[in-house]
Design a protein around this motif. Structure first.
Motif, PDB file in Angstrom:
ATOM      1  N   GLU A 164       0.876  -1.167   0.000  1.00  0.00           N
ATOM      2  CA  GLU A 164       0.000   0.000   0.000  1.00  0.00           C
ATOM      3  C   GLU A 164       0.912   1.215   0.000  1.00  0.00           C
ATOM      4  N   VAL A 165       0.693   2.100  -0.965  1.00  0.00           N
ATOM      5  CA  VAL A 165       1.602   3.226  -1.172  1.00  0.00           C
ATOM      6  C   VAL A 165       0.811   4.524  -1.184  1.00  0.00           C
ATOM      7  N   ASN A 166       1.362   5.552  -0.565  1.00  0.00           N
ATOM      8  CA  ASN A 166       0.790   6.890  -0.596  1.00  0.00           C
ATOM      9  C   ASN A 166       1.833   7.815  -1.199  1.00  0.00           C
ATOM     10  N   GLY A 167       1.630   8.191  -2.460  1.00  0.00           N
ATOM     11  CA  GLY A 167       2.664   8.936  -3.171  1.00  0.00           C
ATOM     12  C   GLY A 167       3.872   8.044  -3.354  1.00  0.00           C
ATOM     13  N   ASP A 168       5.025   8.481  -2.837  1.00  0.00           N
ATOM     14  CA  ASP A 168       6.206   7.617  -2.900  1.00  0.00           C
ATOM     15  C   ASP A 168       6.544   7.026  -1.532  1.00  0.00           C
ATOM     16  N   ASN A 169       5.594   7.133  -0.604  1.00  0.00           N
ATOM     17  CA  ASN A 169       5.808   6.591   0.736  1.00  0.00           C
ATOM     18  C   ASN A 169       5.140   5.239   0.890  1.00  0.00           C
TER      19      ASN A 169
END
Length: 302
Positions: A164-169
């Protein structure tokens, strides 16, 4: 920069020690392509974690091949390697897990390092991206991700960490144990969850910092007090990183690798892997043989 290769597995589904199978067109081990790619991207140290009975063989094999200016450490992952003041008197055959394998290298690594499986091929671009990241960021961890649909096997289900990714995080990695392709979807047969195949998957290509050694030791001490976990469980490196992430102790970037991953989960994957390595050598992406000459005389620091 250091490359740490985990090569202590038993290859139960593959049927033999796949880490030492001569898959390359000139008899190279799969890990030799990883080592070559790392050296091409200015990695200065190679650390291999293996079984005690394989240390001498692997040290001799690699020492004759890789350049003498590259520091080489071949270390044994052993059940007796425990935190200070801790004892274990029970019976256990399998190792303590991938986190313990990484912890084995705590006394020889003092800077940023990459952790990979010795029996996977990750693609040349992944090492360049990892090297660039370590040079540009001196604190964050990273996961080099791969497109889920490109990591499946034609010969059976696979276990993958779906990100699970939020932007590049990176937010989380959920282990899915029985992923198979069904039509245009990917199904986890354990949970019946469906995936498009475009998700980022963890193939255990991590950029770590030495701070992980303290985390592993802390969790290992807790683990060794739990009789149920001692019997059959293992400590896994993704779990250590995820716990540090959720506790806001670290930041983890998810970097699309751009690489063409392949592995040899099953014996029937071997032919495809060999053909792919031969094609890469024939096209000039790798020298043939991969080490243009053996380094028979060398001065090496252990």
């Amino acid at each position: 920069m250091t490359l740490l290769l985990m090569a202590a597995g038993s290859g139960s589904r593959y049927g033999k020690l796949k880490q030492f199978d001569d898959l390359g067109p000139n008899g190279e081990f799969l890990m030799e392509f990883a080592i070559y790619d790392a050296i091409q991207n200015n990695f200065e140290q190679i650390v291999v974690i293996t079984k005690k009975e394989n240390v001498s063989f692997l040290e001799e094999h690699l020492s004759k091949r890789i350049p003498s200016n590259i520091k080489l450490n071949v270390l044994a992952q052993e059940l007796t390697d425990l935190p200070d003041g801790v004892t274990f008197t029970g019976e256990r055959k399998k190792p303590w897990g991938t986190a313990h394998a990484v912890w084995t290298a705590r006394n020889v690594i003092n800077g940023p390092f990459v952790v990979i499986n010795a029996d996977d091929f990750y693609g040349q671009s992944a090492y360049k991206k990892a090297a660039d990241f370590m040079k540009s960021d001196d604190s964050a961890y990273a996961l080099l991700g791969y497109t889920l649909k490109d990591t499946l096997s034609e010969h059976g289900s696979v276990s993958r960490g779906v990100c699970e990714v939020n932007g590049d995080n990176l937010v989380s990695v959920q282990e899915r144990l029985k992923l198979v392709q069904q039509g245009d979807k990917i199904i986890d047969e354990d949970t019946n969850l469906e995936f498009t195949g475009d998700e980022q998957a963890s193939m255990n290509f991590w950029v770590c910092r030495p701070s992980i050694f303290d985390k592993i030791e802390s969790e290992f001490r807790i683990f060794l007090k739990d009789d149920d976990r001692i019997a059959n469980s293992e400590l896994y490196i993704p779990l250590m990183i995820q716990e540090m992430l959720q506790a806001n102790e670290i930041e983890v970037k998810c970097i699309p690798s751009g690489g063409d991953w392949f592995g040899v989960t099953y014996a029937s994957d071997k032919e495809k892997a060999m053909n792919s390595l031969k094609e890469k050598s024939d096209s000039g992406k790798y020298p043939a043989p991969i080490w243009k000459k053996p380094f028979s005389t060398y001065t090496r620091t252990h």
